[in-house]
Design a protein around this motif. Sequence first.
Motif, PDB file in Angstrom:
ATOM      1  N   GLN A 479      37.441  27.508  41.091  1.00  0.00           N
ATOM      2  CA  GLN A 479      38.762  27.997  41.462  1.00  0.00           C
ATOM      3  C   GLN A 479      39.441  28.763  40.334  1.00  0.00           C
ATOM      4  O   GLN A 479      40.286  29.627  40.592  1.00  0.00           O
ATOM      5  CB  GLN A 479      39.646  26.825  41.898  1.00  0.00           C
ATOM      6  N   SER A 547      43.195  31.531  45.423  1.00  0.00           N
ATOM      7  CA  SER A 547      42.867  31.548  46.840  1.00  0.00           C
ATOM      8  C   SER A 547      42.696  32.954  47.372  1.00  0.00           C
ATOM      9  O   SER A 547      42.153  33.150  48.440  1.00  0.00           O
ATOM     10  CB  SER A 547      43.965  30.844  47.637  1.00  0.00           C
ATOM     11  N   PRO A 551      36.396  31.741  47.095  1.00  0.00           N
ATOM     12  CA  PRO A 551      35.949  30.458  46.575  1.00  0.00           C
ATOM     13  C   PRO A 551      34.787  29.971  47.426  1.00  0.00           C
ATOM     14  O   PRO A 551      34.989  29.621  48.583  1.00  0.00           O
ATOM     15  CB  PRO A 551      37.179  29.556  46.753  1.00  0.00           C
TER      16      PRO A 551
END
Length: 626
Positions: A479, A547, A551
């Motif tokens: 992330q 985001s 991912p």
Amino acid sequence: MSMPSPLPFLIRRHSSDDLKNLTSVSSSLLPAFGTVVNGGYAHLNKFVVVPYDRRYRWWQTFLVVLVVYSAWASPFELAFKKVATGSLLPVDLLVDAFFALDIVLTFFVAYLDKSTYLLVDDHKKIAGRYLTSLWFPMDVASTLPLQVIHRILTGKMYRSEAFGFLNLLRFWRLRRVGELFTRLEKDIRFSYFLTRLAKLICVTLLAVHSAGCFYYWLAVHHKEPGNTWIGVEVEDFENRNIWVGYTYSIYWSIVTLTTVGYGDLHAVNLGEKIFSICYMLFNIGLTSYLIGNMTNLIVHGAVRTYIMRDSINEILRYGSKNRLPEGLKDQMLAHMQLKFKTAELKQEEVLEDLPKAIRSSIAQHLFGQTVESAYLFKGISEDLIVQLVSAMKAEYFPPKVDIIIQNEIPTDFYILVSGSVDMISYKNGNEQVLANLESPQMAGEIAVMLNIPQPCTVRTKRLSQVIRISHHHFKQILQSNNEDGKILLSNFTEHLKGLKREEQNEIPYFAEFLEDLNTERTEPNEKQNQRVPYHGDKKMEGRPKASKQFPPTNPIRVIIHGHHPDESTEDGNSMGKLILLPKSIEKLFGLAGKRFGKRGSSILMADGSKIEDLNVLREGDHLFFV
């Protein structure tokens, strides 16, 4: 750089060779946490000895040798007082001189403050601590040659029994032997078994020697020498050779200690009987101590074997009670045996108490090259490699054991370090080997990346070592590494394209997955040019969130149908199509139109409600495009 010392035992600063092995130092002498062992004492006062200096420890070891002599000579001179003023007198004086020198040296030895655990090098505090403790008067009393002092003062050699008993104060020095054995037991350079065995032998020899000498002393000082334990056997034993009496004494002591008791030497008078009773009661405790210690030492070497046998018996009982198949019981037994055989190679047990930095360095040394060679991680940054390796766990698997089972929920994926595994598919009850994997190939990563059930069973062909990482840790690490995520996605897509047809057929919705992955790779990032660099932990405004980038373990997968939820069709669309949920309603309409080849005006949930926000959708939801 170490400074020259003005005295042989003066230490003002350590060199790198002064303390090579901390395990050889007693815990009572270790410095406090946060202090530097090597070269950390440049500001000690002059004429101060550091207690764990190598030279001082050699001096203490030399004194232990003298203690052994004192422990032998003290009861021997009490029983055979002729040697106390004869041949052993010069040796005693020399030994006492060395201990007198150690008393003087103790006034210059720094000590650890129990409240701060820092070295105290103030001479007044060192002297005050020593003078007010029990050690100073006992050290002086066990060192002074009282008989010689009496001769100097009076001019006569007074052979009193009092001097013989005062010489027994030398037993106080035995504490040094106890400290030596305590340090050796903690020093991994020496065998713990042999150290404990030597300690037990020394205790036994001291007990035998002391009891024999005291028993002979009782015979010498009895008013009727012929009515004693040795006088019955040896006439005029007082005038015989000293070593004859000593031999008889040791013989009696040993047969009594070992409870043999031949009866040839036995107590005759009341005093001897009382002493024999006390000695035999003492032997009960000594024998229990020796047997208990020897049992512990022997059992300690075989305890792992006992545990392994008990574990195997438990597995056999469990398998029989639950009527498990023989093949499954064999796998359980093989895994348990391998666990004990490779216990010393397990990372978790060895490294769990080490600092994280050391664990990371070890893992990088052992498995860094293997991870870099795996197809999924080729080309990614060194920082990500370090993070991944630190989060991985090493395991061993015996032959013919299933590491992954087909259709199970994906939780980890594996990289082979050594050995070989087969990828197996079950069709109509038959096993089909799809591929064979060897180091540094991977297993289980497809299910983790696509978030689908495991497409194949992975079974070891021979003894195999693997490293694994959980999908949870994998997702967390990725992330914060967006650029590496793109490289990783590209590597994964290329790998999927290169799979055999048989392997592709085992992946549900393979064509859709591959198309979505290609779309994700080629989709332009409109905000890429707005990205603002950041330094350290200061994140700048305009930087896209994690985001917004791909991912690999995060995408939501939904099933979309090309009809109203209240309708059913026979053209195949009722089965639905698995898709990766895009980031907007507009892209979802475009993707649905491309899938079904038609235009639509609404996307509904299974209950007929219209979807207006993609955030309400969850993994596996069914959507209807109308």
